[in-house]
Scaffold this motif. Structure first.
Motif, PDB file in Angstrom:
ATOM      1  N   ILE A 312       0.873  -1.182   0.000  1.00 47.86           N
ATOM      2  CA  ILE A 312       0.000   0.000   0.000  1.00 47.86           C
ATOM      3  C   ILE A 312       0.908   1.228   0.000  1.00 47.86           C
ATOM      4  N   ARG A 313       0.819   1.983  -1.080  1.00 46.63           N
ATOM      5  CA  ARG A 313       1.683   3.155  -1.229  1.00 46.63           C
ATOM      6  C   ARG A 313       0.866   4.366  -1.676  1.00 46.63           C
ATOM      7  N   THR A 314       1.234   5.510  -1.118  1.00 41.28           N
ATOM      8  CA  THR A 314       0.668   6.746  -1.653  1.00 41.28           C
ATOM      9  C   THR A 314       1.361   7.077  -2.966  1.00 41.28           C
ATOM     10  N   SER A 315       0.726   7.927  -3.749  1.00 46.40           N
ATOM     11  CA  SER A 315       1.254   8.250  -5.069  1.00 46.40           C
ATOM     12  C   SER A 315       1.415   9.757  -5.211  1.00 46.40           C
ATOM     13  N   PRO A 316       2.549  10.224  -5.769  1.00 50.52           N
ATOM     14  CA  PRO A 316       2.708  11.659  -6.028  1.00 50.52           C
ATOM     15  C   PRO A 316       1.918  12.121  -7.247  1.00 50.52           C
ATOM     16  N   ASP A 317       1.299  11.181  -7.966  1.00 55.02           N
ATOM     17  CA  ASP A 317       0.521  11.543  -9.141  1.00 55.02           C
ATOM     18  C   ASP A 317      -0.668  12.412  -8.731  1.00 55.02           C
ATOM     19  N   GLU A 318      -0.966  13.451  -9.524  1.00 55.51           N
ATOM     20  CA  GLU A 318      -2.050  14.358  -9.157  1.00 55.51           C
ATOM     21  C   GLU A 318      -3.425  13.722  -9.310  1.00 55.51           C
ATOM     22  N   ARG A 319      -3.503  12.574  -9.977  1.00 54.24           N
ATOM     23  CA  ARG A 319      -4.796  11.910 -10.159  1.00 54.24           C
ATOM     24  C   ARG A 319      -4.994  10.778  -9.169  1.00 54.24           C
ATOM     25  N   VAL A 320      -3.934  10.007  -8.916  1.00 55.57           N
ATOM     26  CA  VAL A 320      -4.023   8.819  -8.053  1.00 55.57           C
ATOM     27  C   VAL A 320      -3.519   9.173  -6.657  1.00 55.57           C
ATOM     28  N   ALA A 321      -4.308   8.825  -5.649  1.00 56.78           N
ATOM     29  CA  ALA A 321      -3.920   9.095  -4.267  1.00 56.78           C
ATOM     30  C   ALA A 321      -3.164   7.918  -3.656  1.00 56.78           C
ATOM     31  N   VAL A 322      -3.692   6.701  -3.809  1.00 57.52           N
ATOM     32  CA  VAL A 322      -3.105   5.505  -3.189  1.00 57.52           C
ATOM     33  C   VAL A 322      -3.171   4.353  -4.178  1.00 57.52           C
ATOM     34  N   THR A 323      -2.117   3.545  -4.188  1.00 59.23           N
ATOM     35  CA  THR A 323      -2.084   2.333  -5.006  1.00 59.23           C
ATOM     36  C   THR A 323      -1.989   1.119  -4.083  1.00 59.23           C
ATOM     37  N   VAL A 324      -2.844   0.138  -4.314  1.00 61.97           N
ATOM     38  CA  VAL A 324      -2.836  -1.109  -3.543  1.00 61.97           C
ATOM     39  C   VAL A 324      -2.492  -2.245  -4.507  1.00 61.97           C
ATOM     40  N   VAL A 325      -1.406  -2.943  -4.224  1.00 56.92           N
ATOM     41  CA  VAL A 325      -0.947  -4.053  -5.067  1.00 56.92           C
ATOM     42  C   VAL A 325      -0.902  -5.316  -4.215  1.00 56.92           C
ATOM     43  N   GLY A 326      -1.480  -6.403  -4.743  1.00 57.92           N
ATOM     44  CA  GLY A 326      -1.437  -7.700  -4.063  1.00 57.92           C
ATOM     45  C   GLY A 326      -0.714  -8.726  -4.916  1.00 57.92           C
ATOM     46  N   ARG A 327       0.134  -9.513  -4.287  1.00 58.31           N
ATOM     47  CA  ARG A 327       0.882 -10.556  -5.000  1.00 58.31           C
ATOM     48  C   ARG A 327       0.707 -11.876  -4.249  1.00 58.31           C
ATOM     49  N   SER A 328       0.610 -12.947  -5.020  1.00 61.49           N
ATOM     50  CA  SER A 328       0.462 -14.289  -4.453  1.00 61.49           C
ATOM     51  C   SER A 328       1.242 -15.259  -5.329  1.00 61.49           C
ATOM     52  N   PRO A 329       1.637 -16.421  -4.777  1.00 60.47           N
ATOM     53  CA  PRO A 329       2.342 -17.411  -5.590  1.00 60.47           C
ATOM     54  C   PRO A 329       1.488 -17.862  -6.766  1.00 60.47           C
ATOM     55  N   SER A 330       2.127 -18.081  -7.903  1.00 60.52           N
ATOM     56  CA  SER A 330       1.424 -18.584  -9.083  1.00 60.52           C
ATOM     57  C   SER A 330       0.975 -20.014  -8.858  1.00 60.52           C
ATOM     58  N   VAL A 331       0.138 -20.453  -9.752  1.00 62.10           N
ATOM     59  CA  VAL A 331      -0.418 -21.804  -9.619  1.00 62.10           C
ATOM     60  C   VAL A 331       0.670 -22.853  -9.701  1.00 62.10           C
ATOM     61  N   GLY A 332       1.745 -22.577 -10.405  1.00 62.36           N
ATOM     62  CA  GLY A 332       2.807 -23.571 -10.581  1.00 62.36           C
ATOM     63  C   GLY A 332       3.552 -23.913  -9.329  1.00 62.36           C
ATOM     64  N   GLY A 333       3.474 -23.132  -8.287  1.00 60.14           N
ATOM     65  CA  GLY A 333       4.188 -23.456  -7.058  1.00 60.14           C
ATOM     66  C   GLY A 333       4.875 -22.250  -6.478  1.00 60.14           C
ATOM     67  N   PRO A 334       5.259 -22.335  -5.236  1.00 54.76           N
ATOM     68  CA  PRO A 334       5.855 -21.190  -4.559  1.00 54.76           C
ATOM     69  C   PRO A 334       7.229 -20.824  -5.079  1.00 54.76           C
ATOM     70  N   SER A 335       7.894 -21.727  -5.782  1.00 54.12           N
ATOM     71  CA  SER A 335       9.228 -21.427  -6.261  1.00 54.12           C
ATOM     72  C   SER A 335       9.203 -20.484  -7.449  1.00 54.12           C
ATOM     73  N   GLU A 336       8.105 -20.416  -8.126  1.00 54.11           N
ATOM     74  CA  GLU A 336       8.009 -19.545  -9.282  1.00 54.11           C
ATOM     75  C   GLU A 336       7.717 -18.110  -8.833  1.00 54.11           C
TER      76      GLU A 336
END
Length: 352
Positions: A312-336
């Motif tokens: 969760i990060r704030t943004s210096p962009d005059e249009r976007v206030a906050v960006t929320v990014v989620g990441r999870s392991p791919s279906v192939g396995g945690p090593s990928e």
């Protein structure tokens, strides 16, 4: 209360009137009395114009220190027409007086008043910030007086005094200029010091608040840790991780937090997610109502998130206030490499 400027103006008017009055106190009959009176009138009119004529005040810039502004107001430069009139008087009056009184009386007291009179006029011109005009007028006075009465008589009867007056006036003006510059620098230093002290006081208050919040969050966990000698069960370890996360959130992104957002962050961490909150700028100057709208949308985004890692990060962009990014392991396995399964941009309220 009478100001210093008014006193100086009154003294200037009285002194120049006294010098001119000397020219009217004839002890002998002069050939052209009307020429003497006309020269006196020209001199008095020019002198009083140079004293009273103020240029239109068109001040630029903001407020500096009041002392500097006062100095600037009392140091108005003499307008160009008044300069030309002063030079004309310096050139005309000595010759007119010398011709009007006749050769026999050119060194008489009622005929030599112009040596002091033109010197006083050029002193006024110097005080009104026109040094080149003042010295040019003194040069004209010196040439005319030496031509009509001889250099020795001119120096002995008042030319030296006029030169000394103008010199002292220039030194005084230079001293006032230096004082004004020093006052301006001192004012800037005082403002900088006041701003620094205010920022330090604000930072100290923020640090005290953060320490109090840290004690409120981490105090119970630390107490249990000390009481058990560092042997924590799983529940205590989880509470310690949650306390650490809350402390990081409070230090890295306090403007993003309210009770609802804090609750969603804790819920994400309890289910095992790794959450990072960073305020990297862009929310400065927003009022509390605007921040509340952004926080409500952030809480909604976190409520529906199921990612293993959340950024969760704030943004210096005059249009976007906050960006929320989620990441999870791919279906192939945690090593990928982890894939992005959440991307949410929270706009500034009212942005197009």
């Amino acid at each position: 209360m009478t100001s210093v400027k008014n006193v100086l103006v009154a003294l200037g008017v009285a002194f120049t009137a006294y010098l001119a009055a000397r020219g009217l106190w004839w002890t002998e009959t002069v050939p052209y009395p009307l020429a003497v009176v006309a020269a006196l009138g020209l001199y008095l009119a020019t002198t009083w114009i140079c004293i009273f004529w103020e240029p239109s005040r068109n001040e630029h810039g903001g407020d500096d220190v009041m002392a500097v502004a006062s100095l600037k107001r009392t140091q108005q430069r003499l307008p160009v027409p008044a300069q030309m009139l002063a030079l004309a008087s310096a050139a005309i009056v000595p010759t007119a007086i010398s011709l009007a009184v006749g050769e026999e009386w050119r060194t008489a007291p009622f005929a030599t008043w112009y040596l002091g009179g033109i010197g006083a006029l050029m002193t006024i011109v110097m005080v009104r910030r026109r040094p080149w005009t003042a010295w040019t007028g003194i040069a004209l006075l010196a040439v005319a007086s030496m031509f009509w009465m001889g250099w020795a008589s001119a120096l002995a009867l008042g030319l030296v005094g006029s030169i000394v007056w103008v010199t002292c006036a220039q030194l005084l003006v230079l001293s006032l200029d230096r004082a004004a510059r020093d006052t301006g620098r001192l004012a800037q230093l005082q403002r900088a010091a006041s701003a620094w002290q205010a920022s330090q006081a604000m930072r100290q208050r923020e640090r005290r608040v953060q320490v109090q919040e840290a004690l409120a969050v981490a105090g119970p966990v630390l107490t249990r840790t000390v009481a058990t000698g560092g042997r924590l069960n799983e529940e205590d370890r989880l509470e310690a991780r949650l306390a650490e996360g809350r402390l990081r959130d409070e230090m890295r992104g306090p403007r993003l937090l309210d009770d609802e957002v804090r609750a969603e962050l804790e819920r994400a961490r309890r289910r095992g997610a790794n959450v990072t909150v960073l305020d990297e700028g862009g929310l400065e100057g927003l009022d509390e109502n605007t921040l509340s709208i952004i926080r409500a949308q952030l809480a909604e985004a976190l409520r529906s998130a199921s990612s293993d890692r959340l950024y969760i990060r704030t943004s210096p962009d005059e249009r976007v206030a906050v960006t929320v990014v989620g990441r999870s392991p791919s279906v192939g396995g945690p090593s990928e490499e982890d894939g992005v399964d959440l991307w949410r941009e929270i706009p500034h309220p009212g942005a197009a």
